[in-house]
Enzyme design. Sequence first.
Site, mmCIF file in Angstrom:
data_model
loop_
_atom_site.group_PDB
_atom_site.id
_atom_site.type_symbol
_atom_site.label_atom_id
_atom_site.label_comp_id
_atom_site.label_asym_id
_atom_site.label_seq_id
_atom_site.Cartn_x
_atom_site.Cartn_y
_atom_site.Cartn_z
ATOM 1 N N SER A 124 -13.597 18.203 -1.365
ATOM 2 C CA SER A 124 -13.294 16.807 -1.061
ATOM 3 C C SER A 124 -13.848 15.914 -2.174
ATOM 4 O O SER A 124 -13.538 16.101 -3.345
ATOM 5 C CB SER A 124 -13.843 16.440 0.327
ATOM 6 O OG SER A 124 -13.336 15.200 0.750
ATOM 7 N N GLU A 221 -5.186 19.142 -3.060
ATOM 8 C CA GLU A 221 -5.020 18.831 -1.642
ATOM 9 C C GLU A 221 -5.597 17.446 -1.411
ATOM 10 O O GLU A 221 -6.155 16.834 -2.324
ATOM 11 C CB GLU A 221 -5.747 19.878 -0.782
ATOM 12 C CG GLU A 221 -7.229 20.026 -1.082
ATOM 13 C CD GLU A 221 -8.119 19.079 -0.298
ATOM 14 O OE1 GLU A 221 -7.856 18.834 0.898
ATOM 15 O OE2 GLU A 221 -9.087 18.559 -0.882
ATOM 16 N N HIS A 286 -8.861 20.447 3.417
ATOM 17 C CA HIS A 286 -9.202 19.842 4.703
ATOM 18 C C HIS A 286 -8.368 20.456 5.827
ATOM 19 O O HIS A 286 -7.547 19.792 6.446
ATOM 20 C CB HIS A 286 -8.980 18.330 4.656
ATOM 21 C CG HIS A 286 -9.883 17.592 3.714
ATOM 22 N ND1 HIS A 286 -9.664 17.560 2.357
ATOM 23 C CD2 HIS A 286 -11.004 16.863 3.939
ATOM 24 C CE1 HIS A 286 -10.603 16.828 1.794
ATOM 25 N NE2 HIS A 286 -11.429 16.396 2.720
#
Length: 316
Positions: A124, A221, A286
């Site tokens: 992330s 992502e 995620h």
Amino acid sequence: MREQVSDQARELLRPSRLAPGARVAVVAPSGPVPEERLQAGLDVLRGWDLDPVVAPHVLDRHAGFDYLAGTDADRAADLQSAWCDPSVDAVLCARGGYGAQRMVDLLDWEAMRAAGPKVFVGFSDITVLHQAFATRLGLVTLHGPAAAGVDFIKNARAQEHLKATLLAPETVRTIAASDGATLVAGRARGVTLGGCLSMLASDLGTPHARDGARGGLLLIEDVGEQPYRIDRMLTQLLRGGWLDGVTGIALGSWAQCGPYEKVRAVLVDRLAGLGVPVVEEFGFGHCAGALTVPFGVTAELDSDARTLTLDQPALR
């Protein structure tokens, strides 16, 4: 002075794998960490016969900004101290969120380089640090579950894939997407790189960012980004030439990004024209049971078989 970074993706130095009893430090470079989740994550690590230690400011909360785990200086000091501690074999991020961009420039990269290679894990917002570890330290890093993340605590696949990557990396040289699909057929070779799309876009032009994905297999992502924002970020990378020369693309999860058919339409529109193999829903990021993927290793992406096969194990 910052070293010049080549725009050619290159193979990076692989840190040593972990062994039972290895000491792993848990740090919080970005968002605040719930104590109960931290304790649950530590229990998982202890169950692997690892010796987790918690950095001093992991449970801090910034007085003015509740989305930060303490001050920028304290978060940076925790990471640097853990990395430079000769008794620590790996540094695991407790969570992502936001905040790595605010502290990355406070790190003493010369001291961290002198400390030698070790394992680094996170995802992330931690994408910012993955880029910096590549450009400033020349190290392979692991894009994997956060040590205090819900997925890591509760999902057996996420746990077992990270555990295997850390302790027996030769067993996970082929990473397969169980639910993936081919967007553009073909095979491609290159050095893996990537992370969270919004972080890659916002990191452009900063002192520790990669110059581009040339020669690389890009793994991207994101979470919570509407299709038009994904379009905008991919378009920014395209217009800036950052995707020039990329050899193949694996797309991870797009949780909370709107109806997937709309996200998929954007991905096809923006990426298919590159003329390289593209596979979607590869199972990292995620999502439940997120796979651990290394950055900085030479690999082959087979978008038809939906596999990523590493030339060598991610860790030595």
